[in-house]
Design an enzyme around this catalytic site. Structure first.
Site, short mmCIF file in Angstrom:
data_model
loop_
_atom_site.label_atom_id
_atom_site.label_comp_id
_atom_site.label_asym_id
_atom_site.label_seq_id
_atom_site.Cartn_x
_atom_site.Cartn_y
_atom_site.Cartn_z
CG LEU A 1 -1.73 -1.19 1.34
CD1 LEU A 1 -2.44 -1.08 2.94
CD2 LEU A 1 -2.70 -1.36 0.25
CB VAL B 1 -6.71 -3.98 3.53
CG1 VAL B 1 -5.73 -3.04 4.30
CG2 VAL B 1 -5.77 -4.80 2.49
N GLY C 1 -11.45 0.78 -0.55
CA GLY C 1 -9.98 1.06 -1.03
C GLY C 1 -9.13 0.14 -0.37
CD GLU C 2 -8.29 0.56 4.39
OE1 GLU C 2 -8.25 -0.42 4.61
OE2 GLU C 2 -8.86 1.36 4.84
N GLY C 3 -6.73 -1.67 -0.89
CA GLY C 3 -6.39 -2.89 -1.60
C GLY C 3 -7.39 -4.06 -1.01
#
Length: 371
Positions: free
Chosen positions: A67, A101, A322-324
């Site tokens: 990230l 995440v 988000g955040e992967g």
């Protein structure tokens, strides 16, 4: 040190081994399953074989979530659902294991690495191994000024390249890529609109935290102003990242390109990684061979970027944090594809008819002698 030239990656990045795709198809045909019975897992398996250069594919044993974190000056216009300069709190949640995440990664046993490319906070608030790479404190307000100086743009791209090398050297065999930012979807939308030739309103979304209609209008205006600043530098991807990107976006672009050089597969998450990938594709057209689109978000610019790169998302779960996180949810599919192609037994080949007849002849000869 000479300036970074992203066009150099066009010569450094080779295609994944297309010849092996035929070997993969041949092996798939020998498996005891009907054609297309595995759906997109067949396609994923072939992609892995081409990336790894071996049939059957090796299992994905050392994946990692990477990230890149940064703040964006444009967030001060009220275009984000989070307060400007608060991205470090997202980083704190990841490090504490309380973010989405982090929870999903812990459940899957996948390590998470956070790289501070341009957070706008006191470095003492975060661990040294996170902040030591920082290029600058926050990125410029792209509607009225450059996000980065030329020197900072180079430094950010080189940072991403260095992180890619570190991961490849440490044995990471697949990267789940994400971002931790406040205001990051705004420069991402500018990059996509500029490279796809669309209007600001077409790519303006509501971000991971969500914004109301008034904030959406402010965001659309900021993207339109950013587009006016982006168009004069469209011919140079480095200048484009410096004008309307940011430290985290420039670092992600360098990371993606160097991962392709090092033959490290990457799963993209949302609109930010898609925008950076689009810049990377503009510099090196073969680079998308090494990337997968993990998920489709509700950001309108993302499908435009993915379509331009001919990347078809693996999942559509509506994950917008988000955040992967969404890309990480796709990891089991990639691992399953590798396992199925590697471990399913091939159907036995039928014996030639001549050999079967030859085996029966001695028995008939023996019976005739006994008579």
């Amino acid at each position: 040190m000479s300036r970074v030239n992203l066009d150099d990656f066009s010569d450094l990045i080779g295609r994944s081994d297309g010849a092996l795709r035929q070997s993969a198809e041949d092996r798939r045909a020998r498996l005891p399953l009907a054609p297309k019975a595995l759906g997109r897992l067949d396609e994923l398996g072939e992609w892995l074989i081409a990336a790894q250069g071996v049939v059957p594919p090796r299992p994905i044993e050392r994946p990692k979530v990477v990230l890149f974190a940064g703040d964006h000056g444009v967030a001060g216009l009220g275009v984000s659902g989070r307060a400007a300069g608060e991205a470090y709190r997202l980083v704190e949640d990841v490090l504490a294991g309380t973010s989405p995440v982090a929870v999903v990664a812990r459940a899957k046993g996948v390590p998470v690495r956070v790289v501070d490319a341009g957070l706008d906070c006191d470095p003492a608030l975060l661990p040294e191994d996170v902040v030591r790479h920082r290029v600058r404190r926050g990125s410029g307000r792209i509607d009225v000024e450059d996000a980065l100086t030329p020197e900072e743009t180079d430094a950010a791209i080189r940072l991403g390249m260095a992180i890619a090398d570190e991961e490849a050297d440490s044995g990471t065999d697949l990267v789940v890529l994400g971002d931790l930012s406040v205001g990051g979807t705004t420069p991402a939308a500018v990059l996509i609109a500029a490279l796809c030739g669309t209007d600001a309103s077409v790519v303006t979304g509501r971000g991971g935290a969500g914004i109301d209609d008034l904030a959406w209008m402010r965001k659309c205006a900021a993207i339109r102003d950013g587009l006016r600043r982006a168009r004069p530098v469209l011919g140079d991807q480095v200048d484009l990242l410096g004008a309307v990107g940011g430290a985290d976006l420039a670092a992600i672009t360098g990371f993606l390109l160097q991962c392709a050089v090092r033959r490290t597969p990457v799963v993209l998450d949302g609109v930010v990684s898609a925008a950076c990938a689009l810049v990377g594709q503009r510099a090196a057209f073969r680079a998308p061979d090494w990337w997968l689109a993990g998920q489709l978000t509700d950001e309108p610019g993302q499908p435009k970027a993915l379509d331009r790169m001919a990347l078809n998302p693996l999942l559509e779960q509506g994950v917008s944090v988000g955040e992967g996180t969404g890309a990480l949810l796709a990891l089991p599919l990639v691992q399953a594809a590798a396992a199925l192609l590697a471990e399913l037994p091939e159907r036995p080949e039928p014996e030639p008819e001549g050999e079967a007849e030859a085996e029966s002849e001695p028995e008939s000869d023996s019976e005739s002698h006994e008579g």
